[in-house]
Design a protein around this motif. Structure first.
Motif, PDB file in Angstrom:
ATOM      1  N   ILE A  82       0.838  -1.208   0.000  1.00 29.31           N
ATOM      2  CA  ILE A  82       0.000   0.000   0.000  1.00 29.31           C
ATOM      3  C   ILE A  82       0.867   1.251   0.000  1.00 29.31           C
ATOM      4  O   ILE A  82       0.604   2.219  -0.722  1.00 29.31           O
ATOM      5  CB  ILE A  82      -0.952  -0.014   1.212  1.00 29.31           C
ATOM      6  CG1 ILE A  82      -1.967  -1.144   1.062  1.00 29.31           C
ATOM      7  CG2 ILE A  82      -1.663   1.329   1.359  1.00 29.31           C
ATOM      8  CD1 ILE A  82      -2.839  -1.353   2.289  1.00 29.31           C
ATOM      9  N   GLU A  83       1.927   1.234   0.785  1.00 30.51           N
ATOM     10  CA  GLU A  83       2.802   2.405   0.854  1.00 30.51           C
ATOM     11  C   GLU A  83       3.464   2.699  -0.495  1.00 30.51           C
ATOM     12  O   GLU A  83       3.711   3.871  -0.816  1.00 30.51           O
ATOM     13  CB  GLU A  83       3.863   2.209   1.931  1.00 30.51           C
ATOM     14  CG  GLU A  83       3.338   2.426   3.348  1.00 30.51           C
ATOM     15  CD  GLU A  83       4.451   2.576   4.354  1.00 30.51           C
ATOM     16  OE1 GLU A  83       5.369   1.732   4.332  1.00 30.51           O
ATOM     17  OE2 GLU A  83       4.405   3.522   5.154  1.00 30.51           O
ATOM     18  N   GLN A  84       3.747   1.666  -1.276  1.00 24.20           N
ATOM     19  CA  GLN A  84       4.331   1.892  -2.597  1.00 24.20           C
ATOM     20  C   GLN A  84       3.374   2.665  -3.490  1.00 24.20           C
ATOM     21  O   GLN A  84       3.787   3.523  -4.274  1.00 24.20           O
ATOM     22  CB  GLN A  84       4.698   0.558  -3.237  1.00 24.20           C
ATOM     23  CG  GLN A  84       5.865  -0.152  -2.562  1.00 24.20           C
ATOM     24  CD  GLN A  84       6.158  -1.512  -3.170  1.00 24.20           C
ATOM     25  OE1 GLN A  84       5.841  -1.742  -4.333  1.00 24.20           O
ATOM     26  NE2 GLN A  84       6.758  -2.400  -2.401  1.00 24.20           N
ATOM     27  N   VAL A  85       2.074   2.383  -3.342  1.00 26.74           N
ATOM     28  CA  VAL A  85       1.071   3.130  -4.106  1.00 26.74           C
ATOM     29  C   VAL A  85       0.917   4.533  -3.540  1.00 26.74           C
ATOM     30  O   VAL A  85       0.870   5.528  -4.285  1.00 26.74           O
ATOM     31  CB  VAL A  85      -0.280   2.388  -4.099  1.00 26.74           C
ATOM     32  CG1 VAL A  85      -1.355   3.208  -4.813  1.00 26.74           C
ATOM     33  CG2 VAL A  85      -0.142   1.017  -4.741  1.00 26.74           C
ATOM     34  N   MET A  86       0.864   4.652  -2.229  1.00 24.32           N
ATOM     35  CA  MET A  86       0.709   5.952  -1.595  1.00 24.32           C
ATOM     36  C   MET A  86       1.854   6.890  -1.927  1.00 24.32           C
ATOM     37  O   MET A  86       1.670   8.110  -2.042  1.00 24.32           O
ATOM     38  CB  MET A  86       0.590   5.775  -0.075  1.00 24.32           C
ATOM     39  CG  MET A  86      -0.704   5.119   0.367  1.00 24.32           C
ATOM     40  SD  MET A  86      -0.710   4.631   2.122  1.00 24.32           S
ATOM     41  CE  MET A  86      -0.326   6.174   2.927  1.00 24.32           C
ATOM     42  N   ALA A  87       3.053   6.345  -2.107  1.00 25.72           N
ATOM     43  CA  ALA A  87       4.233   7.172  -2.398  1.00 25.72           C
ATOM     44  C   ALA A  87       4.090   7.929  -3.710  1.00 25.72           C
ATOM     45  O   ALA A  87       4.726   8.971  -3.913  1.00 25.72           O
ATOM     46  CB  ALA A  87       5.484   6.302  -2.420  1.00 25.72           C
ATOM     47  N   LYS A  88       3.245   7.425  -4.618  1.00 25.59           N
ATOM     48  CA  LYS A  88       3.064   8.087  -5.906  1.00 25.59           C
ATOM     49  C   LYS A  88       2.393   9.453  -5.767  1.00 25.59           C
ATOM     50  O   LYS A  88       2.506  10.298  -6.641  1.00 25.59           O
ATOM     51  CB  LYS A  88       2.220   7.204  -6.833  1.00 25.59           C
ATOM     52  CG  LYS A  88       2.849   5.854  -7.157  1.00 25.59           C
ATOM     53  CD  LYS A  88       1.914   5.011  -8.011  1.00 25.59           C
ATOM     54  CE  LYS A  88       2.473   3.620  -8.271  1.00 25.59           C
ATOM     55  NZ  LYS A  88       1.541   2.790  -9.085  1.00 25.59           N
ATOM     56  N   ALA A  89       1.689   9.640  -4.650  1.00 23.00           N
ATOM     57  CA  ALA A  89       0.982  10.911  -4.461  1.00 23.00           C
ATOM     58  C   ALA A  89       1.302  11.538  -3.112  1.00 23.00           C
ATOM     59  O   ALA A  89       0.597  12.429  -2.659  1.00 23.00           O
ATOM     60  CB  ALA A  89      -0.520  10.683  -4.575  1.00 23.00           C
ATOM     61  N   ASP A  90       2.369  11.084  -2.474  1.00 23.69           N
ATOM     62  CA  ASP A  90       2.631  11.448  -1.081  1.00 23.69           C
ATOM     63  C   ASP A  90       2.708  12.952  -0.874  1.00 23.69           C
ATOM     64  O   ASP A  90       2.189  13.490   0.095  1.00 23.69           O
ATOM     65  CB  ASP A  90       3.926  10.794  -0.607  1.00 23.69           C
ATOM     66  CG  ASP A  90       4.094  10.903   0.902  1.00 23.69           C
ATOM     67  OD1 ASP A  90       5.071  11.523   1.340  1.00 23.69           O
ATOM     68  OD2 ASP A  90       3.220  10.389   1.633  1.00 23.69           O
TER      69      ASP A  90
END
Length: 336
Positions: A191-199
């Motif tokens: 999930i964090e890998q996806v969240m990092a795209k818009a962090d």
């Protein structure tokens, strides 16, 4: 959603018309119950995933409680019962809006509260993982949210309406909360890998920091909500005791005070963990369980407080929803 809100408003207006608030108050006094109310966020800013109680409703509720209850502290629970029933205001998680909105209102009313903090969040300034997920879903477009792909979780955001994202987010948080820390770790990494795209574009829920805790401790009771907000019912007792030791060290080293209040995160615990807390000298153990507590006892069930109107929050504080039907006009008003 609008129709549901209207129905709720009519329901609580009918409850008030039938004077059910007075009957609930008499029942609380007759049973000599201790009411412990569980709050989380007080804020005027809406959040569909974790709706805060509006400060105006909180202000009204405190005025109502002052008229009908003695607002007290956990540390005073062993003192003799007075004529009016007692209520304790108990907050979890340590959100900064406690400082920004709740504390000024509490000060104006001259009332104490209990705030149960998460030391890991105090140290990092980051909210618990669940709030980070909600912050992301609130701001992320549907396409980015659907980049989250986890084994065993097949839900997707089905439409552009906020309700679609809300259903998805609640399903995802349930999927994650019912796992131990070790089981959740690889899922959260994905999930964090996806969240990092818009962090950089995601606003973060603000948490209380060390100076905020020291200021709050002048008027309010501080407790702990575990060190890192894990669902303890899914953790080993060894992990639970290690987490507890970290909590105690934080209180002793950073706050220079003993740790006497422990609130289980996510309402998740096993009975032996209560015994472990008692053996470790924790004086006040907080559950959720949606029940009233008993004066003088060490383990406290709490009533979760939320609501969209003055009447709703008042009736929730009176425990209208718990399983003890009140007879009216030959029938019963169900509270479950």
């Amino acid at each position: 959603l609008l129709k549901r809100a209207q129905l709720k408003s009519c329901y609580f207006a009918l409850m008030a018309l039938l004077q059910m608030d007075r009957r609930l108050l008499r029942r609380i006094g007759r049973q000599r119950w201790l009411t412990v109310l569980n709050f989380h966020r007080i804020s005027p800013h809406p959040d569909p995933f974790w709706p805060p109680l509006h400060p105006e409703l909180f202000d009204d509720l405190l005025g109502f409680l002052k008229r009908h209850f003695e607002v007290t502290r956990f540390s005073d629970n062993g003192s003799p019962q007075r004529q009016r029933p007692r209520v304790i205001l108990s907050f979890d998680d340590g959100y900064y809006d406690f400082v920004e909105y709740a504390m000024p209102i509490l000060k104006r009313h001259g009332l104490p509260a209990n705030q149960n903090i998460i030391p890991a969040c105090v140290e990092s300034g980051q909210p618990p993982w669940m709030n980070r997920l909600y912050d992301f879903l609130n701001a992320a477009p549907r396409s980015l949210a659907n980049d989250i792909q986890l084994d065993g979780f097949s839900h997707r955001v089905q439409g552009e309406e906020p309700a679609h994202k809300l259903r998805y987010g609640l399903a995802l948080s349930r999927f994650l909360k019912t796992r131990s820390r070790q089981e959740r770790a690889p899922l959260w990494d994905a999930i964090e890998q996806v969240m990092a795209k818009a962090d950089g574009a995601i606003p973060r829920t603000r948490m209380m920091r060390l100076d905020d805790l020291r200021s709050a401790a002048l008027d309010h009771e501080l407790g702990v909500h575990s060190f890192s907000h894990e669902s303890m019912g899914f953790e080993t007792n060894e992990f639970f005791l290690e987490d507890l030791a970290n909590c105690r060290a934080f209180f002793e080293q950073q706050l220079r005070m003993p740790m006497t209040i422990y609130a289980f995160p996510n309402g998740s615990y096993r009975p032996e963990q209560i015994s472990l807390l008692q053996a470790q000298g924790v004086r006040h153990i907080l559950l959720v369980d949606e029940r009233f507590a008993r004066p003088g006892e060490q383990v406290y069930p709490r009533l979760t407080i939320y609501g969209d109107s003055r009447l709703e929050t008042r009736f929730r504080a009176l425990g209208y929803h718990i399983r003890a039907p009140i007879k009216i006009a030959g029938g019963a008003l169900g509270e479950g």
